[in-house]
Write a protein that holds these residues in place. Structure first.
Motif, PDB file in Angstrom:
ATOM      1  N   UNK A 169      54.574 -13.946  99.487  1.00 16.58           N
ATOM      2  CA  UNK A 169      55.558 -13.019  98.910  1.00 16.58           C
ATOM      3  C   UNK A 169      56.860 -13.172  99.971  1.00 16.58           C
ATOM      4  N   UNK A 170      56.752 -13.648 100.951  1.00 15.09           N
ATOM      5  CA  UNK A 170      58.046 -13.916 101.874  1.00 15.09           C
ATOM      6  C   UNK A 170      59.348 -14.654 100.817  1.00 15.09           C
ATOM      7  N   UNK A 202      51.248 -10.047 102.043  1.00 14.67           N
ATOM      8  CA  UNK A 202      51.917  -8.726 102.411  1.00 14.67           C
ATOM      9  C   UNK A 202      53.253  -8.531 101.688  1.00 14.67           C
ATOM     10  N   UNK A 203      53.387  -7.310 101.125  1.00 10.20           N
ATOM     11  CA  UNK A 203      53.004  -5.959 101.417  1.00 10.20           C
ATOM     12  C   UNK A 203      51.715  -5.734 100.419  1.00 10.20           C
ATOM     13  N   UNK A 204      51.320  -6.516  99.584  1.00 13.43           N
ATOM     14  CA  UNK A 204      50.466  -6.111  98.762  1.00 13.43           C
ATOM     15  C   UNK A 204      49.123  -5.972  99.146  1.00 13.43           C
ATOM     16  N   UNK A 229      49.671  -3.042 113.083  1.00 18.68           N
ATOM     17  CA  UNK A 229      50.238  -4.310 112.474  1.00 18.68           C
ATOM     18  C   UNK A 229      51.323  -4.593 113.032  1.00 18.68           C
ATOM     19  N   UNK A 230      51.601  -5.902 113.490  1.00 20.20           N
ATOM     20  CA  UNK A 230      52.680  -6.632 114.016  1.00 20.20           C
ATOM     21  C   UNK A 230      53.357  -7.460 113.005  1.00 20.20           C
ATOM     22  N   UNK A 231      54.572  -7.569 112.980  1.00 21.86           N
ATOM     23  CA  UNK A 231      55.287  -8.568 111.958  1.00 21.86           C
ATOM     24  C   UNK A 231      56.937  -8.166 112.360  1.00 21.86           C
ATOM     25  N   UNK A 232      57.580  -9.322 111.725  1.00 21.01           N
ATOM     26  CA  UNK A 232      59.163  -9.233 111.866  1.00 21.01           C
ATOM     27  C   UNK A 232      59.716  -9.133 110.465  1.00 21.01           C
ATOM     28  N   UNK A 233      58.834  -8.771 109.487  1.00 22.89           N
ATOM     29  CA  UNK A 233      59.322  -8.610 108.140  1.00 22.89           C
ATOM     30  C   UNK A 233      59.262  -6.979 107.627  1.00 22.89           C
ATOM     31  N   UNK A 234      60.399  -6.335 107.475  1.00 19.57           N
ATOM     32  CA  UNK A 234      60.181  -4.872 107.197  1.00 19.57           C
ATOM     33  C   UNK A 234      59.715  -4.692 105.880  1.00 19.57           C
ATOM     34  N   UNK A 235      60.185  -5.651 104.898  1.00 24.15           N
ATOM     35  CA  UNK A 235      59.560  -5.831 103.488  1.00 24.15           C
ATOM     36  C   UNK A 235      58.290  -6.263 103.349  1.00 24.15           C
TER      37      UNK A 235
END
Length: 290
Positions: A169-170, A202-204, A229-235
């Motif tokens: 999904x990115x 993610x985010x599903x 949860x750790x990540x650099x994508x807000x969406x």
């Protein structure tokens, strides 16, 4: 309001497990981030469990090979949950039919290899678009080309009523200094055109179900663990964490480095303005995983 921290160790003691994004957090698509590796090593040394949760369209075994190539050592993580595995499971249970048109690069052909997880898989045949019952997309044919170049084929697919299975999904990732389009950009275009896209990363929810199974494979005693949860994508990373009702740590120096004016640390006013525009509030924020 998000809490800005300087090091993972400031909060890590509050969590028994972590779901950690890869691209932009642990590596940059070329090599590992040394500080991120050391932070995860230290967390594991204190008894924490690290599940790498990635929107890679690749199977777990293929992600493992990629990590070796990026010099991400095995001692900083415990297990891997990939969007590719979630999507493959759906494909092999017939989500988009038997005959599929494949959109992706040749290196992602292992997506179609059998899965042990599925005991009675649907027989999948890769065919031309004109003969397809559905679409499997692991990414654009050319990651550097505008996804709109696929518009004629997607219009035909929409008119045929084909579903598109999106394995990642990115929308974009940064490979070193170069930005590339992902499967999410193709799926978003297809949806915008009126087609139906199916998402598994993610985010599903499906990838979080898989991530929990991967967690319990290595830590079955954690019946109701506290997870960060750790990540650099807000969406993707942060929105997904909010949907799962788990705390999150936003890595501002990844995809949103420019918007958050991140050098070593994010600029607080720029960060808050960015999060306000996105309508998302991570529990914590940090410039880089360290």
């Amino acid at each position: 309001m998000t809490q800005i921290i300087r090091a993972l160790s400031e909060i890590s003691g509050n969590y028994e497990a972590m779901f950690v994004d890869l691209w932009g957090c642990v590596h940059n698509g070329v090599t590992a981030y040394p500080e991120a590796v050391e932070a995860l090593r230290a967390y594991r040394a204190d008894g924490g469990v690290v599940v790498l949760v990635t929107n890679s369209p690749r199977a777990r075994a293929e992600v493992y090979k990629q990590l070796e190539g990026f010099n991400v050592p095995e001692d900083c993580w415990d297990n891997i949950a990939s969007s590719g595995d979630s999507a493959r499971a759906a494909m092999f249970t017939g989500a988009v039919g038997n005959k599929v048109w494949f959109v992706g690069v040749p290196a992602e052909a292992p997506f179609f290899e059998p899965m042990k997880l599925i005991t009675d898989p649907v027989a999948i045949e890769r065919v031309a678009l004109e003969d397809a019952e559905g679409i499997v997309c692991t990414g654009p044919f050319d990651p550097e080309a505008d996804p709109a170049t696929l518009r004629p084929q997607l219009l035909y697919a929409k008119q045929m009523g084909l579903k598109l299975l999106c394995a990642n999904p990115d929308i974009v990732v940064d490979r070193g200094e170069r930005r590339e389009w992902c499967a999410g950009a193709v799926a978003a275009l297809y949806t915008e055109m009126g087609g139906e896209s199916l998402y598994f990363g993610k985010p599903h929810p499906p990838i979080y179900d898989l991530a929990r199974r991967r967690l319990f494979e290595v830590a079955p005693d954690l019946t109701d663990p506290s997870i960060l949860a750790i990540g650099d994508g807000v969406k993707t990373d942060i929105l997904g964490a909010q949907g799962e009702d788990i705390d999150s740590l936003f890595i501002t120096g990844g995809l949103a480095a420019e918007e958050t004016l991140t050098d070593e640390h994010p600029h607080e006013e720029a960060l808050l303005a960015f999060l306000g525009r996105e309508g998302i509030t991570p529990t914590y924020s940090i410039g880089f995983l360290r």
